[in-house]
Design an enzyme around this catalytic site. Structure first.
Site, PDB file in Angstrom:
ATOM      1  N   GLY A  11      54.153  82.241  66.205  1.00 35.93           N
ATOM      2  CA  GLY A  11      53.889  83.334  66.802  1.00 35.93           C
ATOM      3  C   GLY A  11      54.876  83.948  67.779  1.00 35.93           C
ATOM      4  N   GLY A  14      55.602  87.414  69.025  1.00 33.46           N
ATOM      5  CA  GLY A  14      54.887  88.113  69.795  1.00 33.46           C
ATOM      6  C   GLY A  14      54.978  88.068  71.354  1.00 33.46           C
ATOM      7  N   ARG A  98      31.960  85.541  66.334  1.00 29.65           N
ATOM      8  CA  ARG A  98      32.758  84.233  66.396  1.00 29.65           C
ATOM      9  C   ARG A  98      33.012  83.500  65.270  1.00 29.65           C
ATOM     10  NH1 ARG A  98      30.648  79.928  70.732  1.00 29.65           N
ATOM     11  NH2 ARG A  98      29.116  79.536  69.022  1.00 29.65           N
ATOM     12  N   ASP A 159      44.886  78.776  83.315  1.00 29.72           N
ATOM     13  CA  ASP A 159      43.769  78.790  84.328  1.00 29.72           C
ATOM     14  C   ASP A 159      44.128  77.891  85.648  1.00 29.72           C
ATOM     15  OD1 ASP A 159      42.193  79.909  82.125  1.00 29.72           O
ATOM     16  OD2 ASP A 159      42.652  78.064  80.996  1.00 29.72           O
ATOM     17  N   ARG A 162      46.085  79.578  87.784  1.00 34.63           N
ATOM     18  CA  ARG A 162      45.476  80.722  88.465  1.00 34.63           C
ATOM     19  C   ARG A 162      44.566  80.405  89.499  1.00 34.63           C
ATOM     20  NH1 ARG A 162      43.760  83.272  82.597  1.00 34.63           N
ATOM     21  NH2 ARG A 162      45.402  84.909  82.630  1.00 34.63           N
ATOM     22  N   HIS A 187      38.751  76.658  77.375  1.00 33.86           N
ATOM     23  CA  HIS A 187      39.653  77.635  78.043  1.00 33.86           C
ATOM     24  C   HIS A 187      38.801  78.969  77.546  1.00 33.86           C
ATOM     25  CE1 HIS A 187      42.734  80.672  78.538  1.00 33.86           C
ATOM     26  NE2 HIS A 187      42.616  80.955  77.370  1.00 33.86           N
TER      27      HIS A 187
HETATM   28  P1  NAX Z   1      50.702  88.627  69.869  1.00 41.99           P
HETATM   29  O1  NAX Z   1      49.511  89.105  69.143  1.00 41.99           O
HETATM   30  O2  NAX Z   1      51.505  89.277  70.626  1.00 41.99           O
HETATM   31  O3  NAX Z   1      51.580  87.389  69.116  1.00 41.99           O
HETATM   32  C1  NAX Z   1      50.901  86.516  68.148  1.00 41.99           C
HETATM   33  C2  NAX Z   1      51.913  86.243  67.006  1.00 41.99           C
HETATM   34  O4  NAX Z   1      51.252  85.449  66.271  1.00 41.99           O
HETATM   35  C3  NAX Z   1      51.989  87.497  66.284  1.00 41.99           C
HETATM   36  O5  NAX Z   1      53.576  87.852  66.508  1.00 41.99           O
HETATM   37  C4  NAX Z   1      51.645  87.069  64.816  1.00 41.99           C
HETATM   38  O6  NAX Z   1      52.417  87.711  63.936  1.00 41.99           O
HETATM   39  C5  NAX Z   1      51.668  85.712  64.998  1.00 41.99           C
HETATM   40  N1  NAX Z   1      50.895  84.874  64.010  1.00 41.99           N
HETATM   41  C6  NAX Z   1      49.932  85.128  63.460  1.00 41.99           C
HETATM   42  N2  NAX Z   1      49.403  84.352  62.447  1.00 41.99           N
HETATM   43  C7  NAX Z   1      50.491  83.338  62.501  1.00 41.99           C
HETATM   44  C8  NAX Z   1      50.884  82.226  61.825  1.00 41.99           C
HETATM   45  N3  NAX Z   1      49.833  82.008  60.793  1.00 41.99           N
HETATM   46  N4  NAX Z   1      51.865  81.580  61.780  1.00 41.99           N
HETATM   47  C9  NAX Z   1      52.671  82.265  62.957  1.00 41.99           C
HETATM   48  N5  NAX Z   1      52.585  83.173  63.296  1.00 41.99           N
HETATM   49  C10 NAX Z   1      51.535  83.850  63.562  1.00 41.99           C
HETATM   50  O7  NAX Z   1      49.644  87.651  70.923  1.00 41.99           O
HETATM   51  P2  NAX Z   1      50.174  86.618  72.507  1.00 41.99           P
HETATM   52  O8  NAX Z   1      49.775  87.984  73.631  1.00 41.99           O
HETATM   53  O9  NAX Z   1      51.494  86.358  72.146  1.00 41.99           O
HETATM   54  O10 NAX Z   1      49.069  85.703  72.347  1.00 41.99           O
HETATM   55  C11 NAX Z   1      49.070  84.680  71.445  1.00 41.99           C
HETATM   56  C12 NAX Z   1      47.912  83.740  71.461  1.00 41.99           C
HETATM   57  O11 NAX Z   1      47.582  83.192  72.791  1.00 41.99           O
HETATM   58  C13 NAX Z   1      46.627  84.643  71.310  1.00 41.99           C
HETATM   59  O12 NAX Z   1      45.737  83.776  70.558  1.00 41.99           O
HETATM   60  C14 NAX Z   1      46.053  84.636  72.722  1.00 41.99           C
HETATM   61  O13 NAX Z   1      44.737  84.773  72.590  1.00 41.99           O
HETATM   62  C15 NAX Z   1      46.499  83.544  73.406  1.00 41.99           C
HETATM   63  N6  NAX Z   1      46.422  83.076  74.932  1.00 41.99           N
HETATM   64  C16 NAX Z   1      46.198  81.926  75.312  1.00 41.99           C
HETATM   65  C17 NAX Z   1      45.938  81.743  76.666  1.00 41.99           C
HETATM   66  C18 NAX Z   1      45.751  80.140  77.077  1.00 41.99           C
HETATM   67  O14 NAX Z   1      45.557  80.073  78.416  1.00 41.99           O
HETATM   68  N7  NAX Z   1      45.472  79.107  76.317  1.00 41.99           N
HETATM   69  C19 NAX Z   1      46.479  82.672  77.541  1.00 41.99           C
HETATM   70  C20 NAX Z   1      47.433  83.922  77.017  1.00 41.99           C
HETATM   71  C21 NAX Z   1      46.934  84.502  75.603  1.00 41.99           C
HETATM   72  O15 NAX Z   1      45.672  85.120  75.809  1.00 41.99           O
END
Ligand code: NAX
Length: 328
Positions: A11, A14, A98, A159, A162, A187
């Site tokens: 990702g 992203g 979900r 978390d 935070r 989470h």
């Molecule tokens: P974005 O949507 O900006 O970026 C995600 C990226 O992943 C995109 O560029 C997409 O093309 C890419 N992607 C999708 N499928 C893929 C695959 N099969 N292989 C490689 N890349 C792939 O999201 P972003 O804000 O960067 O967040 C990423 C993830 O972190 C989300 O699932 C989000 O919910 C999660 N988070 C987790 C947190 C935690 O504390 N555990 C907090 C922050 C965030 O919400």
């Protein structure tokens, strides 16, 4: 010259990637003396954007950045990786249940687990940030039978950070005064940030707060719903803080926890504290020599018991759902 450490980020084009890659390349994970090779995975339509990000990485001329590989095939990108930071995931779209969400993510984390199993370095450590992080970690781990299960973990460090920040602000102390914070469970909004075992300047945090109403009705929901508050204020989800926490998590896994302190990591439950065995749940952990262990012997009162049980029940439901889908 030292052989570069290979760090995969999925990702990578992203939001989180846009913060994470520059911190990694500048030495925030491995320090100023260890060269890093970034191996960046994206889906095909995002590769052009990723090329632009790589141009910016080049333009920083980071002394520690020893190379960047990009691609859309996990079997190529995960080749020889020592650390895999799995950030890319499928977000919940409108009208998505979900079950749909878990299935879509299974389609990402099952093949990535298989690719890590086949191609990663023998010392690989895998951190799952992409949501639903705990269950995505369970899927990746279950699809990588040759990688020791303790090398998989999911991110609850954001978390944790935070919770430290909220408590420090409440008591008017620097964050460095706060030790032994714990996030238990998933989470998600059911997570349990625990002040009963945390310390402020050596004193029990719940006693230092001295206000059960604030603890139960302000602190816990503020920490658990912080992600939603960021979206409300910023118009997009937390990214720089999530990147920073991902680095904190991976760095603690390498460097260890400080004497007299612990951290929160979502790791495979061995049944400690009544958390069903086999779930990837957040626990208080110490880390030493690259190995985490769940802190033992904490007393859990009825209030904490109910909170931990509620969050781990949600994890157990997610596990049942992905089992039903044949993902684990
Ligand atoms: P974005 O949507 O900006 O970026 C995600 C990226 O992943 C995109 O560029 C997409 O093309 C890419 N992607 C999708 N499928 C893929 C695959 N099969 N292989 C490689 N890349 C792939 O999201 P972003 O804000 O960067 O967040 C990423 C993830 O972190 C989300 O699932 C989000 O919910 C999660 N988070 C987790 C947190 C935690 O504390 N555990 C907090 C922050 C965030 O919400």
């Amino acid at each position: 010259t030292t052989t570069p450490v290979k760090v995969a980020v999925t990702g990578a084009a992203g939001q989180i990637g846009y913060s994470l890659l520059f911190r990694l390349a500048s030495g925030a994970l491995l320090g100023p003396d260890t060269p890093i090779q970034l191996r960046l995975l994206e889906i095909t339509p995002a590769l052009k954007t990723l090329e632009g990000v790589v141009m910016e990485l080049d333009d920083c001329a980071f002394p520690t950045l020893a190379g960047v590989e990009i691609g859309d095939d996990p079997n190529v990108i995960f080749d020889g990786v020592n650390h895999a930071l799995l950030v890319g995931a499928r977000p919940r779209g409108p009208g998505m249940e979900r079950g749909d969400l878990l299935e879509a993510n299974g389609g990402i984390f099952a093949p990535q687990g298989k690719a890590l199993n086949a191609h990663a370095a023998s010392d690989v450590r895998v951190t799952i940030t992409g949501n639903p992080a705990n269950t995505n970690a369970l899927i990746a781990m279950s699809n990588a039978p040759d990688i020791p299960t303790e090398r998989f973990s999911a991110l609850t460090r954001l978390d944790h950070n935070r919770a430290i920040s909220q408590l420090a602000a409440k008591l008017g102390v620097p964050v460095t005064e706060i030790k032994k914070m714990t996030i238990w469970g998933n989470h998600s909004a059911t997570q349990y940030p625990d002040l009963f075992h945390a310390e402020v300047g050596g004193r029990n945090a719940a006693e230092a707060v001295g206000d059960q109403d604030w603890l139960a009705n302000t602190f816990i929901p503020t920490v658990a719903k912080r992600g939603a508050a960021i979206i409300e204020a910023r118009g997009s989800s937390s990214a720089a803080s999530a990147a920073s926490a991902t680095i904190d998590h991976a760095r603690t896994w390498i460097d260890g926890t400080a004497e007299g302190d612990w951290t929160s990591m979502s790791v495979l439950s061995d049944g400690s504290y009544g958390v069903p065995e086999g779930l990837i749940s957040s626990f208080p952990v110490t880390v030493s020599d690259g190995q985490w262990s769940i802190v033992q012997g904490l007393e859990i009162d009825d209030f904490s018991r109910a909170k931990i049980d509620a969050s781990t029940a949600e994890l157990a439901e997610e596990r049942e759902a992905v089992k039903g889908l044949g993902l684990i």
